[in-house]
Write a protein that holds these residues in place. Sequence first.
Motif, PDB file in Angstrom:
ATOM      1  N   PHE A 153       0.833  -1.206   0.000  1.00 20.40           N
ATOM      2  CA  PHE A 153       0.000   0.000   0.000  1.00 20.40           C
ATOM      3  C   PHE A 153       0.867   1.256   0.000  1.00 20.40           C
ATOM      4  CE2 PHE A 153      -2.307   3.443   2.020  1.00 20.40           C
ATOM      5  CZ  PHE A 153      -3.548   3.382   1.406  1.00 20.40           C
ATOM      6  N   GLU A 154       1.923   1.270   0.784  1.00 20.19           N
ATOM      7  CA  GLU A 154       2.782   2.453   0.876  1.00 20.19           C
ATOM      8  C   GLU A 154       3.523   2.732  -0.425  1.00 20.19           C
ATOM      9  OE1 GLU A 154       5.456   2.772   4.168  1.00 20.19           O
ATOM     10  OE2 GLU A 154       4.129   1.640   5.482  1.00 20.19           O
ATOM     11  N   GLN A 155       4.024   1.685  -1.050  1.00 22.05           N
ATOM     12  CA  GLN A 155       5.002   1.879  -2.112  1.00 22.05           C
ATOM     13  C   GLN A 155       4.423   1.751  -3.513  1.00 22.05           C
ATOM     14  OE1 GLN A 155       7.938  -1.014  -0.982  1.00 22.05           O
ATOM     15  NE2 GLN A 155       8.236  -0.082   1.013  1.00 22.05           N
ATOM     16  N   GLN A 156       3.209   1.203  -3.650  1.00 18.46           N
ATOM     17  CA  GLN A 156       2.584   1.087  -4.964  1.00 18.46           C
ATOM     18  C   GLN A 156       1.575   2.228  -5.131  1.00 18.46           C
ATOM     19  OE1 GLN A 156       3.186  -1.153  -7.389  1.00 18.46           O
ATOM     20  NE2 GLN A 156       4.789  -2.180  -6.227  1.00 18.46           N
ATOM     21  N   ALA A 157       1.888   3.192  -5.969  1.00 19.53           N
ATOM     22  CA  ALA A 157       1.034   4.372  -6.119  1.00 19.53           C
ATOM     23  C   ALA A 157      -0.163   4.144  -7.032  1.00 19.53           C
ATOM     24  CB  ALA A 157       1.862   5.546  -6.648  1.00 19.53           C
ATOM     25  N   GLU A 158      -0.211   3.009  -7.719  1.00 16.96           N
ATOM     26  CA  GLU A 158      -1.327   2.725  -8.617  1.00 16.96           C
ATOM     27  C   GLU A 158      -2.625   2.607  -7.813  1.00 16.96           C
ATOM     28  OE1 GLU A 158      -3.713   2.127 -11.679  1.00 16.96           O
ATOM     29  OE2 GLU A 158      -1.569   2.586 -11.894  1.00 16.96           O
ATOM     30  N   PRO A 159      -3.673   3.416  -8.120  1.00 17.39           N
ATOM     31  CA  PRO A 159      -4.918   3.388  -7.333  1.00 17.39           C
ATOM     32  C   PRO A 159      -5.567   2.008  -7.276  1.00 17.39           C
ATOM     33  CG  PRO A 159      -4.866   5.318  -8.767  1.00 17.39           C
ATOM     34  CD  PRO A 159      -3.701   4.474  -9.159  1.00 17.39           C
ATOM     35  N   THR A 160      -5.547   1.273  -8.387  1.00 17.89           N
ATOM     36  CA  THR A 160      -6.170  -0.054  -8.390  1.00 17.89           C
ATOM     37  C   THR A 160      -5.496  -0.983  -7.390  1.00 17.89           C
ATOM     38  OG1 THR A 160      -6.706   0.216 -10.730  1.00 17.89           O
ATOM     39  CG2 THR A 160      -6.816  -2.005  -9.841  1.00 17.89           C
ATOM     40  N   VAL A 161      -4.166  -0.949  -7.349  1.00 11.93           N
ATOM     41  CA  VAL A 161      -3.421  -1.802  -6.423  1.00 11.93           C
ATOM     42  C   VAL A 161      -3.756  -1.442  -4.977  1.00 11.93           C
ATOM     43  CG1 VAL A 161      -1.111  -2.437  -5.624  1.00 11.93           C
ATOM     44  CG2 VAL A 161      -1.548  -2.166  -8.064  1.00 11.93           C
ATOM     45  N   ARG A 162      -3.828  -0.141  -4.701  1.00  8.56           N
ATOM     46  CA  ARG A 162      -4.109   0.282  -3.320  1.00  8.56           C
ATOM     47  C   ARG A 162      -5.522  -0.116  -2.886  1.00  8.56           C
ATOM     48  NH1 ARG A 162      -0.673   5.898  -3.307  1.00  8.56           N
ATOM     49  NH2 ARG A 162       1.113   5.025  -2.184  1.00  8.56           N
ATOM     50  N   HIS A 163      -6.484   0.030  -3.751  1.00  8.86           N
ATOM     51  CA  HIS A 163      -7.852  -0.332  -3.376  1.00  8.86           C
ATOM     52  C   HIS A 163      -7.989  -1.843  -3.186  1.00  8.86           C
ATOM     53  CE1 HIS A 163      -9.939   3.499  -3.406  1.00  8.86           C
ATOM     54  NE2 HIS A 163      -9.284   3.838  -4.509  1.00  8.86           N
ATOM     55  N   GLU A 164      -7.312  -2.622  -4.030  1.00 15.43           N
ATOM     56  CA  GLU A 164      -7.339  -4.069  -3.843  1.00 15.43           C
ATOM     57  C   GLU A 164      -6.663  -4.459  -2.531  1.00 15.43           C
ATOM     58  OE1 GLU A 164      -5.606  -5.907  -7.212  1.00 15.43           O
ATOM     59  OE2 GLU A 164      -7.273  -5.467  -8.558  1.00 15.43           O
ATOM     60  N   THR A 165      -5.595  -3.758  -2.182  1.00 16.93           N
ATOM     61  CA  THR A 165      -4.901  -4.038  -0.924  1.00 16.93           C
ATOM     62  C   THR A 165      -5.806  -3.744   0.271  1.00 16.93           C
ATOM     63  OG1 THR A 165      -2.786  -3.469  -1.959  1.00 16.93           O
ATOM     64  CG2 THR A 165      -2.838  -3.546   0.433  1.00 16.93           C
ATOM     65  N   VAL A 166      -6.519  -2.621   0.230  1.00 15.66           N
ATOM     66  CA  VAL A 166      -7.431  -2.283   1.328  1.00 15.66           C
ATOM     67  C   VAL A 166      -8.561  -3.312   1.406  1.00 15.66           C
ATOM     68  CG1 VAL A 166      -9.002  -0.550   2.256  1.00 15.66           C
ATOM     69  CG2 VAL A 166      -6.867   0.164   1.180  1.00 15.66           C
ATOM     70  N   ASP A 167      -9.039  -3.799   0.256  1.00 11.01           N
ATOM     71  CA  ASP A 167     -10.068  -4.848   0.262  1.00 11.01           C
ATOM     72  C   ASP A 167      -9.581  -6.080   1.030  1.00 11.01           C
ATOM     73  OD1 ASP A 167     -11.838  -3.339  -1.207  1.00 11.01           O
ATOM     74  OD2 ASP A 167     -11.250  -4.193  -3.142  1.00 11.01           O
ATOM     75  N   VAL A 168      -8.361  -6.467   0.737  1.00 16.74           N
ATOM     76  CA  VAL A 168      -7.797  -7.642   1.412  1.00 16.74           C
ATOM     77  C   VAL A 168      -7.640  -7.380   2.913  1.00 16.74           C
ATOM     78  CG1 VAL A 168      -5.788  -9.168   1.558  1.00 16.74           C
ATOM     79  CG2 VAL A 168      -6.618  -8.410  -0.676  1.00 16.74           C
ATOM     80  N   LEU A 169      -7.161  -6.187   3.277  1.00 12.07           N
ATOM     81  CA  LEU A 169      -6.976  -5.852   4.690  1.00 12.07           C
ATOM     82  C   LEU A 169      -8.311  -5.853   5.443  1.00 12.07           C
ATOM     83  CD1 LEU A 169      -4.328  -2.987   4.399  1.00 12.07           C
ATOM     84  CD2 LEU A 169      -3.974  -5.228   5.447  1.00 12.07           C
ATOM     85  N   GLU A 170      -9.352  -5.310   4.836  1.00 10.94           N
ATOM     86  CA  GLU A 170     -10.660  -5.284   5.496  1.00 10.94           C
ATOM     87  C   GLU A 170     -11.196  -6.702   5.705  1.00 10.94           C
ATOM     88  OE1 GLU A 170     -12.328  -0.961   3.858  1.00 10.94           O
ATOM     89  OE2 GLU A 170     -12.884  -2.814   2.843  1.00 10.94           O
ATOM     90  N   THR A 171     -11.068  -7.537   4.687  1.00  9.42           N
ATOM     91  CA  THR A 171     -11.514  -8.929   4.821  1.00  9.42           C
ATOM     92  C   THR A 171     -10.686  -9.664   5.866  1.00  9.42           C
ATOM     93  OG1 THR A 171     -12.142  -8.923   2.483  1.00  9.42           O
ATOM     94  CG2 THR A 171     -11.938 -11.067   3.556  1.00  9.42           C
ATOM     95  N   PHE A 172      -9.392  -9.416   5.833  1.00 10.71           N
ATOM     96  CA  PHE A 172      -8.485 -10.061   6.790  1.00 10.71           C
ATOM     97  C   PHE A 172      -8.834  -9.658   8.223  1.00 10.71           C
ATOM     98  CE2 PHE A 172      -3.729 -10.945   7.731  1.00 10.71           C
ATOM     99  CZ  PHE A 172      -4.041 -12.241   8.108  1.00 10.71           C
ATOM    100  N   MET A 173      -9.185  -8.380   8.417  1.00  7.82           N
ATOM    101  CA  MET A 173      -9.542  -7.909   9.748  1.00  7.82           C
ATOM    102  C   MET A 173     -10.783  -8.635  10.274  1.00  7.82           C
ATOM    103  SD  MET A 173     -10.183  -4.002  11.135  1.00  7.82           S
ATOM    104  CE  MET A 173     -11.859  -3.813  10.540  1.00  7.82           C
ATOM    105  N   LEU A 174     -11.775  -8.828   9.412  1.00  4.28           N
ATOM    106  CA  LEU A 174     -12.988  -9.531   9.836  1.00  4.28           C
ATOM    107  C   LEU A 174     -12.687 -10.983  10.207  1.00  4.28           C
ATOM    108  CD1 LEU A 174     -15.555  -8.162   7.208  1.00  4.28           C
ATOM    109  CD2 LEU A 174     -15.295  -7.495   9.609  1.00  4.28           C
ATOM    110  N   HIS A 175     -11.840 -11.638   9.418  1.00  2.00           N
ATOM    111  CA  HIS A 175     -11.480 -13.021   9.725  1.00  2.00           C
ATOM    112  C   HIS A 175     -10.741 -13.109  11.062  1.00  2.00           C
ATOM    113  CE1 HIS A 175     -12.849 -15.159   6.203  1.00  2.00           C
ATOM    114  NE2 HIS A 175     -12.255 -14.302   5.392  1.00  2.00           N
ATOM    115  N   MET A 176      -9.842 -12.176  11.321  1.00  2.00           N
ATOM    116  CA  MET A 176      -9.089 -12.205  12.576  1.00  2.00           C
ATOM    117  C   MET A 176      -9.992 -11.902  13.765  1.00  2.00           C
ATOM    118  SD  MET A 176      -5.292 -10.671  11.693  1.00  2.00           S
ATOM    119  CE  MET A 176      -5.879  -9.078  11.131  1.00  2.00           C
TER     120      MET A 176
END
Length: 447
Positions: free
Chosen positions: A258-281
Amino acid sequence: MTTPSAPLQTRDVEQDAPPFRPSLVEELLRLFGKAARAHQLYLPNNPVYKAAHDALRAGFRPIWEETDELVLSFTESEVRFAGRVVQEDATKGSDSLPWLFFKDGVREIRLTKGFDDEELDRLLDILQRVRKASPDEDDLLTLLWQGDFQWLRYRYVDMTADSFSGASLADGGELGAGEPFDAHAAVAEAGDEAGEAGEPGEATEESAPRAGVVNMSDFDSTLYFLDEREIEYLQEEVRREYASDLRRSVIAVLLDIFEQQAEPTVRHETVDVLETFMLHMLSGGQFSNVAYLVREAQEAVTRAVDLQPDARERLTRLPARLSAPEALTQLLQSIDEAVEPPAAEDVLQLFDQLRAPALGTVLEWLSRLQRPALRSMLEQVASRLASQNTGELVKLIQSPSREVSLEAIRRAGALRSPAAVLPLGKVLAEADAELRAAAVVALAEVG
């Protein structure tokens, strides 16, 4: 395994006052840790690898503007600069930078201007090899000597003094200060001397082994025989591997992307994964890891380059999602009804990430909880949130929930908040006698 053996007089590198701000060194070590992790996980052509290394080299620039030489010393759990602790890690494992140097005898390194351009990758390669090395492979001191550094010098204590060199442990060594000590040659020479000392013609006859009897010494020389030290090492590594939590490593990698990839698509996909991961944890009771995710996410927002406003808003919204009434209600209910309650330390770490929207839910659940320990922890959270968010507390005085209103009245009085006077006055017109009595007490405390 070989080590440099030339002695070096001990030098005191600690100074009364640092030559420049230690915060520059603290930031450099943080970037060094991220680059070391990227060096271990990614190939050199990976954008995350390149961005982490570029950020580390950029971290050297403000230091070279202040000095031409950076001196760092190591203890078991600390990295020091000019007598100040600039990094601390109490764990004694391969992920601990101070322990990695200290355990192999390195007590000080000196980096001179030009190191980051010529020899930085070489040092990262060496540290990666040491982290994965088995006991019979070369240690850090040997690899530093073999690295033939020109812009990095180091001091060490001779960890093999008792067995080979005879030097005291207080002796130090410096790169290029003498030839390496050949341990294998010393052993061979000692064996030759022992053979010369015996009487000529002497020989001992071994008794012939009896048929059907197993001799354990036959196994000592086999390829797969392990000595006690190697067995202990393997057992410790297995225990460490099973005890390590890979979830934090996954979180760190995702936040690096998220920090180092400035491409918006990559960042939004990363946040999607983090949100899902948070719910699982959360559903799995991994409260400490959820707290780590929320905490580090807020740091990642401040460090990310060319961050788009919508991506920033999604990542900074993680604490608010955790503090939402629906999510927090389910969380408190699951903790209160669990057969085996989670560790109090993990729960407190998670509660520390709650924000103002959680105050109403927290006040409501104070009277519902069955576990005294959980109620005590929630009391601490309520006090913190109330003191930090008096505006939210004042609004809750007139909450439709009687339990929430009563708790808000009591805490507004304890905080002596002048902003609570008007809503407290309105409570005096209520029909509920207990609420009116609490309002009178709170108004008296406010004065």
